[in-house]
Design an enzyme around this catalytic site. Structure first.
Site, PDB file in Angstrom:
ATOM      1  N   CYS A 154       0.835  -1.211   0.000  1.00  0.00           N
ATOM      2  CA  CYS A 154       0.000   0.000   0.000  1.00  0.00           C
ATOM      3  C   CYS A 154       0.861   1.249   0.000  1.00  0.00           C
ATOM      4  O   CYS A 154       1.304   1.713   1.059  1.00  0.00           O
ATOM      5  CB  CYS A 154      -0.923  -0.008   1.218  1.00  0.00           C
ATOM      6  SG  CYS A 154      -1.897   1.497   1.360  1.00  0.00           S
ATOM      7  N   CYS A 200      -0.453   4.169   2.022  1.00  0.00           N
ATOM      8  CA  CYS A 200      -0.214   4.098   3.473  1.00  0.00           C
ATOM      9  C   CYS A 200       1.235   4.441   3.808  1.00  0.00           C
ATOM     10  O   CYS A 200       1.505   5.086   4.806  1.00  0.00           O
ATOM     11  CB  CYS A 200      -0.478   2.691   4.009  1.00  0.00           C
ATOM     12  SG  CYS A 200      -1.929   1.894   3.371  1.00  0.00           S
ATOM     13  N   ASP A 201       2.178   3.981   2.996  1.00  0.00           N
ATOM     14  CA  ASP A 201       3.579   3.970   3.429  1.00  0.00           C
ATOM     15  C   ASP A 201       4.541   4.846   2.624  1.00  0.00           C
ATOM     16  O   ASP A 201       5.712   4.952   2.993  1.00  0.00           O
ATOM     17  CB  ASP A 201       4.106   2.517   3.396  1.00  0.00           C
ATOM     18  CG  ASP A 201       3.329   1.623   4.356  1.00  0.00           C
ATOM     19  OD1 ASP A 201       2.835   2.161   5.364  1.00  0.00           O
ATOM     20  OD2 ASP A 201       3.210   0.418   4.099  1.00  0.00           O
TER      21      ASP A 201
END
Ligand code: NDP
Length: 304
Positions: free
Chosen positions: A132, A135-136
């Protein structure tokens, strides 16, 4: 006993909730482990009709959620761990404890990211290996990262990562992408993104299982082995339907996607919508559309 239990709270589940709530069915929506589904980890959605400048995933899902609640849908947190569709009313067990009984069920549990399955990759999930970028990506500011895959997800991940990372290398096992033309063009035009064709990751390199320092690659045609220094690996090779709790209860294809006729499963009264029954389109808008269909078909079933 409930008229309807909707399992899952992505665009399919919440659209089913809006329609069935408006029909007075007071559905219960079980939100699952990721309320809002995959879109809550999606950055900008540019192809959902009605939003000229796009809309971010969490905002879209919060709006759908409020819209469902406004018409009387009851949202409950919890994950379905088992079901019994052989008896009527149907039974749905939440978090291994409470059992709900319902006249109709809509399964809208979506799909989850697939990983490569390498031992070194599994050991480093959350420590340099991710599925993801939304997300990161911010963790990789000015660092070199790689993305594996050749579909739209891989293109999207690479483009998003390029906003932060110093260099993004896409590693693809063939010599052409399967992504849509517009996404491929954006990727190939981006000066921060390079592509390694006909290549696969055979090992994620690390310092005593603490952090990713590189990837060992194999060229599919020549067999040549090489190392690519990166600090992050983003795996974007597709998704698997979330059908574990329904195993043996409802017919699926060999990869686990629920088989449907429109949205009807092989069990009368049990319907499925969204990615869990769709290996082909897998779009937010098609998921929402099939959620609407499932609600209408369930309503007809209840009124028959
Ligand atoms: P896809 O199935 O489309 O692509 C998966 C990619 O991963 C393929 O290029 C495949 O290679 C590669 N792959 C699969 N298994 C492996 C493996 N074991 N090792 C290495 N590579 C592997 O999945 P996506 O998640 O990209 O997309 C799914 C659907 O969602 C598509 O319909 C897509 O259009 C849609 N989507 C749309 C978006 C948008 O419109 N904004 C954004 C994201 C997804 P190969 O090509 O050789 O099979």
């Amino acid at each position: 006993m409930e008229n309807m239990v909707i399992i899952g709270s992505g665009p399919a589940g919440l659209t089913a909730a809006i329609y069935s709530a408006r029909a007075g069915l007071k559905p219960v929506v079980l939100e699952g482990i990721q309320p809002g589904g995959q879109l809550v980890i999606t950055n900008l959605i540019e192809n959902y009709p009605g939003f000229l400048d796009g809309i971010d995933g969490p905002t879209l899902m919060m709006t759908l959620r409020s819209q469902a609640e406004r018409f009387g849908a009851r949202l409950k947190s919890g994950e379905v761990t088992a079901v019994d569709f052989r008896r009527k009313p149907f039974q749905v067990v939440v978090d291994g404890g409470e059992a709900l009984e319902a006249k109709t069920i809509i399964i809208a549990t979506g799909a989850s990211a697939i990983y490569l399955g390498l031992e070194s990759e599994q050991a480093l999930i959350g420590r340099g290996v991710s599925a993801c970028a939304t997300c990161d990506a911010a963790l990789y500011r000015d660092k070199a990262v790689a993305v594996v895959g050749g579909g739209d997800t891989a293109m999207e991940e690479a483009l998003f990562l390029a906003r932060f990372a110093s260099r993004v290398t896409i590693i693809h096992r063939r010599d052409q992408f399967r992504a849509s033309k517009i996404m491929i063009e954006r990727v190939l035009k981006n000066p921060k993104i390079q592509v390694l064709w006909n290549s696969v990751v055979i090992e994620v390199l690390d310092v005593v299982r603490r952090e990713v320092v590189g990837l060992r690659l194999k060229h599919i045609q020549t067999g040549a082995i090489s190392d690519l220094p990166v600090e992050g690996l983003f795996v974007a090779i597709g998704h698997r339907p979330n059908t574990e709790p329904f195993a043996g209860q409802v017919a699926t294809d060999k990869t686990g996607y629920i088989l449907t006729d429109h949205t009807r499963t092989n069990i009368p009264g049990v319907f499925a919508a969204g990615d869990v029954q769709d290996p082909e389109y897998r779009q937010a808008i098609t998921a929402a559309g099939s959620g609407c269909m499932a609600a209408l078909e369930a309503e007809r079933y209840l009124n028959a």
